[in-house]
Design a protein around this motif. Structure first.
Motif, mmCIF file in Angstrom:
data_model
loop_
_atom_site.group_PDB
_atom_site.id
_atom_site.type_symbol
_atom_site.label_atom_id
_atom_site.label_comp_id
_atom_site.label_asym_id
_atom_site.label_seq_id
_atom_site.Cartn_x
_atom_site.Cartn_y
_atom_site.Cartn_z
ATOM 1 N N LYS A 137 0.848 -1.190 0.000
ATOM 2 C CA LYS A 137 0.000 0.000 0.000
ATOM 3 C C LYS A 137 0.882 1.237 0.000
ATOM 4 N N VAL A 138 0.473 2.236 -0.757
ATOM 5 C CA VAL A 138 1.270 3.454 -0.781
ATOM 6 C C VAL A 138 0.338 4.657 -0.821
ATOM 7 N N GLU A 139 0.702 5.681 -0.085
ATOM 8 C CA GLU A 139 -0.119 6.888 -0.089
ATOM 9 C C GLU A 139 0.733 8.129 0.126
ATOM 10 N N ILE A 140 0.229 9.248 -0.367
ATOM 11 C CA ILE A 140 0.895 10.519 -0.116
ATOM 12 C C ILE A 140 0.472 11.001 1.259
ATOM 13 N N ASP A 141 1.439 11.358 2.058
ATOM 14 C CA ASP A 141 1.147 11.785 3.425
ATOM 15 C C ASP A 141 2.026 12.989 3.762
ATOM 16 N N LEU A 142 1.392 14.132 3.897
ATOM 17 C CA LEU A 142 2.155 15.361 4.160
ATOM 18 C C LEU A 142 2.799 15.380 5.539
ATOM 19 N N LYS A 143 2.416 14.410 6.362
ATOM 20 C CA LYS A 143 2.988 14.364 7.709
ATOM 21 C C LYS A 143 4.402 13.775 7.706
ATOM 22 N N ILE A 144 4.771 13.161 6.565
ATOM 23 C CA ILE A 144 6.112 12.568 6.496
ATOM 24 C C ILE A 144 7.101 13.642 6.084
ATOM 25 N N VAL A 145 7.783 14.205 7.051
ATOM 26 C CA VAL A 145 8.787 15.219 6.708
ATOM 27 C C VAL A 145 10.203 14.700 6.961
ATOM 28 N N ARG A 146 10.315 13.725 7.846
ATOM 29 C CA ARG A 146 11.612 13.164 8.247
ATOM 30 C C ARG A 146 12.466 14.244 8.895
ATOM 31 N N GLY A 147 13.123 13.872 9.950
ATOM 32 C CA GLY A 147 13.868 14.855 10.716
ATOM 33 C C GLY A 147 15.178 15.317 10.097
ATOM 34 N N ILE A 148 15.697 14.540 9.158
ATOM 35 C CA ILE A 148 17.049 14.811 8.704
ATOM 36 C C ILE A 148 17.113 16.049 7.833
ATOM 37 N N ALA A 149 18.078 16.867 8.152
ATOM 38 C CA ALA A 149 18.192 18.163 7.489
ATOM 39 C C ALA A 149 18.527 18.061 6.007
ATOM 40 N N TYR A 150 19.194 16.969 5.607
ATOM 41 C CA TYR A 150 19.733 16.994 4.255
ATOM 42 C C TYR A 150 18.777 16.567 3.146
ATOM 43 N N TYR A 151 17.575 16.155 3.499
ATOM 44 C CA TYR A 151 16.640 15.787 2.439
ATOM 45 C C TYR A 151 16.215 17.017 1.637
ATOM 46 N N THR A 152 16.235 16.871 0.327
ATOM 47 C CA THR A 152 15.992 18.044 -0.514
ATOM 48 C C THR A 152 14.673 17.991 -1.276
ATOM 49 N N GLY A 153 13.980 16.877 -1.240
ATOM 50 C CA GLY A 153 12.732 16.821 -1.989
ATOM 51 C C GLY A 153 11.895 15.640 -1.532
ATOM 52 N N PHE A 154 11.904 14.619 -2.351
ATOM 53 C CA PHE A 154 11.155 13.420 -2.054
ATOM 54 C C PHE A 154 11.584 12.795 -0.714
ATOM 55 N N VAL A 155 10.606 12.421 0.091
ATOM 56 C CA VAL A 155 10.889 11.677 1.326
ATOM 57 C C VAL A 155 9.897 10.530 1.460
ATOM 58 N N MET A 156 10.312 9.482 2.124
ATOM 59 C CA MET A 156 9.389 8.362 2.329
ATOM 60 C C MET A 156 9.659 7.653 3.642
ATOM 61 N N GLU A 157 8.680 6.859 4.014
ATOM 62 C CA GLU A 157 8.756 6.145 5.271
ATOM 63 C C GLU A 157 7.796 4.971 5.165
ATOM 64 N N ALA A 158 8.115 3.866 5.790
ATOM 65 C CA ALA A 158 7.173 2.744 5.841
ATOM 66 C C ALA A 158 6.964 2.355 7.283
#
Length: 411
Positions: free
Chosen positions: A242-263
RNA sequence: GCCGGGAUGGGGUAGCGGUGCAUCCUUGGGGACUGUGGAUCCCCGGACCCGGGUUCAAAUCCCGGUCCCGGCCCCA
């Protein structure tokens, strides 16, 4: 007795067997996606982490001075090493699709799903700025979870830093830090705490809620959202997870520049099982050529939690053969039989204790062997073996020549 | 780094101020068993986390440490 160090683990045979099998599955999935396995050092110069990782990680590293006076550290994460490896080789053909399963160390308080020494699978695509790379990485993540048997028990959540930043700029300007904090902890905090935080920081409740529920996206037209939708559809069509767009996934790491994901598991009872995203600036920050990159990491600890909860943390019944000689003629003969069978590639365990048949059978039974081969003077004379099936208890005497064929099927 | 809850043979436990060598199961080793007894019977090994204190007396109460489980922080 000297105790094991806090936060470290021993892996005994029963467990190690399960563990190896899980790693094998993860690696198989990566190879099926055209990823190549790499490996790196377990110790690096601390500078490598100081550049990128910030204070938090520096505080959690196992660092020490080596005999040459260098400040070094056990690696707490893979990305710096990966970036270093990429920077060091200018001849590499892009895109790079690399994975590794390594041990990492972080000096933290041990708790559920967290130890001081852990394994982590890292899979990355370097050299592609395309969302296709993000889609492929996400798809691999889903495939691995499926291959591990938890495709139905987990879900992948994707988002884009660029998208969320645009939303913040349009609807909640100047509140980036607060919104990140809030979205990241939305489910953890609970309604009450969220409410009081919103009030305290003067954030519009209506708007932030439309972020957290994703309602804001329904009427939105945006190229970044378009990409995200395509990534979602890409993963969906692989039918692994299952996959969904979730604006709550920001991830704490400073270096992410765009796409982020989490399972995570569907009920979100455990910590997230994997996390990752796009980090286009890291390689350059570490002194390499600017190299766009996207990838994820999956630790073994949370995975173990989930597999255990789903009843999938079990040893495979492997069978095997145990040779039980009962007299001195049998012992001599057993060595010959053992090497004959081992030549066939069979796993053969041979008694090395001064024991009678009764205790040998007892041992073989406890060890889970499928067959016991009983050997004595009579077998030795006739070039035969007495083959006992430990499940059914049946036993028959067969010629060694024929035994090969029968046992070969066990391999 | 901070906050809870724990710690009895390898594993699971009983005891929770003194009356029995610390209980029971299991695991481990051995014996009977001299080719079927993975059974049965018997024997042996093995523990109060560490260090202080209170007390005539501590596994049991108190303090500190260590480790475990969980939570916070953080999650690369």
């Amino acid at each position: 007795m000297v105790e094991r160090l806090r936060g470290f683990r021993d892996f005994y045979p029963e467990e190690q067997e399960i563990r190896s099998e899980i790693f094998r599955k993860m690696k198989d999935s990566c190879r099926q996606f055209g990823f190549k396995e790499i490996d790196g050092p377990s110790v690096e110069n601390v500078e490598l982490f100081a550049n990128k990782s910030g204070m938090e990680i520096m505080n959690q590293m196992f660092s020490f001075k080596d005999k040459g006076g260098r400040e070094v550290s056990l690696i707490p994460e893979f990305t710096p090493t990966l970036s270093r490896m990429v920077s060091a080789r200018k001849d590499l053909v892009k895109p790079l699709k690399w994975f590794s399963v390594e041990k990492f160390w972080r000096y933290e308080e041990p708790q559920s799903g967290r130890t001081r020494e852990f394994f982590q699978l890292n899979a990355d695509i370097l050299g592609s700025e395309s969302y296709l790379a993000d889609a492929e990485i996400s798809s691999l993540a889903g495939h691995i979870l499926k291959n591990l048997g938890i495709g139905n028990a987990t879900k992948l959540k994707i988002n884009s830093r660029i998208l969320i930043d645009r939303l913040i700029q349009s609807y909640l300007p100047g509140k980036k830090e607060e919104v990140y904090y809030l979205l990241d902890r939305w489910n953890k905090l609970g309604e009450e705490e969220v409410g009081s935080y919103i009030e305290e920081k003067g954030i519009d409740k209506e708007i932030i809620t439309s972020f957290s529920t994703g309602r804001i996206l329904e009427t939105m037209e945006d190229p970044e959202l378009q990409k995200l939708n395509e990534i979602r559809d890409y993963v969906r069509s692989s039918e692994a997870i299952k996959v969904e767009i979730d604006l709550k996934i920001v991830r704490g790491i400073a270096y992410y520049t765009g796409f982020v994901m989490e399972a995570s598991d569907l009920e979100e009872k455990f910590r997230s099982i994997l996390g990752g995203g796009r980090y286009d600036n890291v390689v350059a920050q570490l002194g390499g050529e600017s190299t766009p990159a996207t990838g994820f990491a999956m630790g073994d600890a949370v995975l173990e939690n989930i597999l255990k909860a789903k009843g999938l943390w079990v040893q495979k019944k492997e069978g095997g053969i145990f040779l039980a000689p009962i007299d001195s003629a049998g012992r001599k003969y057993a060595i010959r039989v053992a090497s004959t069978l081992r030549e066939l590639g069979l796993g053969v365990d041979l008694n090395v204790m001064d024991r009678g048949i009764s205790k040998q059978l007892d041992y073989a039974s406890k060890m889970g062997y499928e067959y016991v081969v009983i050997l004595g003077e009579s077998e030795a004379k006739q070039e035969s073996i007495s083959l006992k099936n430990m499940t059914t208890g049946e036993q028959k005497e067969i010629e060694l020549k024929n035994a090969k064929e029968i046992l070969e099927k066990l391999r």
